[in-house]
Enzyme design. Structure first.
Site, PDB file in Angstrom:
ATOM      1  N   ALA A   7       0.903  -1.101  -0.128  1.00  0.00           N
ATOM      2  CA  ALA A   7       0.100  -0.028  -0.065  1.00  0.00           C
ATOM      3  C   ALA A   7       0.825   1.220  -0.133  1.00  0.00           C
ATOM      4  CB  ALA A   7      -0.850  -0.092   1.128  1.00  0.00           C
ATOM      5  N   LYS A  91      -4.259   0.907  11.062  1.00  0.00           N
ATOM      6  CA  LYS A  91      -5.560   1.241  11.854  1.00  0.00           C
ATOM      7  C   LYS A  91      -6.672   0.973  10.739  1.00  0.00           C
ATOM      8  CE  LYS A  91      -5.877   4.848   9.530  1.00  0.00           C
ATOM      9  NZ  LYS A  91      -6.899   4.719   8.409  1.00  0.00           N
ATOM     10  N   ARG A 158     -11.033   2.075  -0.402  1.00  0.00           N
ATOM     11  CA  ARG A 158     -11.905   2.681   0.653  1.00  0.00           C
ATOM     12  C   ARG A 158     -13.391   2.962   0.227  1.00  0.00           C
ATOM     13  NH1 ARG A 158      -6.887   4.604   0.514  1.00  0.00           N
ATOM     14  NH2 ARG A 158      -5.898   4.849   2.676  1.00  0.00           N
ATOM     15  N   TYR A 228      -9.403  19.427   3.400  1.00  0.00           N
ATOM     16  CA  TYR A 228      -8.510  18.862   4.385  1.00  0.00           C
ATOM     17  C   TYR A 228      -8.583  19.429   5.520  1.00  0.00           C
ATOM     18  CZ  TYR A 228      -4.528  16.926   6.674  1.00  0.00           C
ATOM     19  OH  TYR A 228      -3.915  16.211   7.700  1.00  0.00           O
TER      20      TYR A 228
END
Length: 335
Positions: A7, A91, A158, A228
């Protein structure tokens, strides 16, 4: 150490630190695309293998780092633990509370270190904020936290429910974990809302309201469709303290903490730190000694339990197939 998966976070942030760490021998990296594994391995001076199981079974590896999608964490963490490896999982620990409990139980039975990679916890700015609380905040009344990013690449895991996609598990877990640094006891979920994208079936934004045993509340927001934002604030009877780059500060950044009291506003610049190195170093030291703070897993359990309660309590909006979760009308059995 070995790395299960290639990843972006592994290649860009974690593997450079592991390769340079003076107490780590980075042995191998695995990808289901062997050519990619070999390319990544060549960059970091380690072997590239085309099979996760082959890496897990290697006798020359003591510990693994797992940056796979959340829906794959349980399978490969469990296999690594059963192969006698210490495990650092990106996580969240897993996508389901019961799976997290199984990993914790297995690690405990085997005397192995199991850690969840919340790197922000290893940045000293949070300890500095805690030291300011009595003077700057006084009695805490409320906590607020936000972590959100602009829309991601459409092919990202995601946006795939089967892989544990969704904003709650990807960015929502950060303010949830931060709230637990300052609120006490088991937190009650007073309300939650997850907005589900009709095309993908995953939650892309959400808000949560929590309360602790003192009546201190936490208002949290997160998502994949925002400008963001990575911040939290503590508000009390003496003032308010806000942390501007709470979760992903660059290693060269000197974090700025803002203190607001009556008519006085103060900004304190804190030392720069590499939270990636700090997190890796904490795991390495714990694995080498089979102990240390990472061996105590109560924080992992509390986090998984809280995420589960949020998911169960949340009202789902945006997808006509979705309804408010059954937990709104029935006892979940988890409280």
């Amino acid at each position: 150490m070995g790395v299960i998966g290639t990843a972006n976070i592994a290649v860009r942030r974690i593997m450079p630190v592991l390769a340079a760490h003076d107490r780590v021998d980075l042995v191998a990296v695995a990808s289901r695309d062997k050519a990619r594994a070999e390319r990544v391995g060549a960059v970091f001076g380690c072997r590239g293998v085309g099979d996760y199981a082959e890496l897990v079974e290697r006798d020359d590896i003591d510990a693994v780092y797992i940056p796979l999608p959340p829906g794959m964490h349980h399978e490969w963490a469990l296999r690594a633990l059963r192969s006698g490896k210490h495990v650092l999982v990106e996580k969240p620990m897993s996508d389901v509370y019961e799976k997290t409990l199984e990993l914790m139980s297995t690690a405990s039975e085997l005397g192995l270190v199991l850690a969840e990679n919340f790197m922000f916890l290893h940045h000293p700015q949070h300890a500095a904020v805690r030291a300011m609380l009595d003077e700057a905040v006084g009695e805490l009344r409320s906590f607020s936290g936000s972590f959100a990013v602009p829309p991601l690449a459409p092919d990202s895991f995601r946006y795939q429910p089967a892989l544990g996609g969704g904003a709650l598990l990807d960015v929502g877990v950060y303010p949830l974990r931060a709230a637990q640094l300052y609120l006490t006891g088991e937190l009650d979920v007073l309300g939650a809302c997850l907005r589900v994208d009709e095309a993908t079936g995953v939650d892309v934004a959400g808000s949560v309201l929590l309360s602790d045993d003192r009546g201190v509340t936490a208002q949290l927001d997160f998502g994949f469709e925002h400008s963001y934002r990575s911040t939290y604030a503590l508000w009390g009877n003496r003032g308010r303290v806000s942390v501007r780059r709470a979760f992903t500060p660059p290693e060269e950044l000197k974090p700025v903490v803002r203190i607001e009291q009556q008519d006085v506003v103060t900004e304190r610049s804190l030392p720069a730190h590499n939270q990636v190195f700090n997190a890796m170093d904490a795991f390495v030291r714990a694995a080498l000694t089979r102990g240390g703070p990472l061996a105590g897993m109560s924080a992992i359990s509390r986090q998984a339990f809280l995420v589960d309660r949020v998911r169960r309590a949340a009202r789902l909006v945006g997808d006509p197939k979705c309804r408010p979760h059954e937990a709104l009308a029935a006892d979940t059995g988890l409280s």
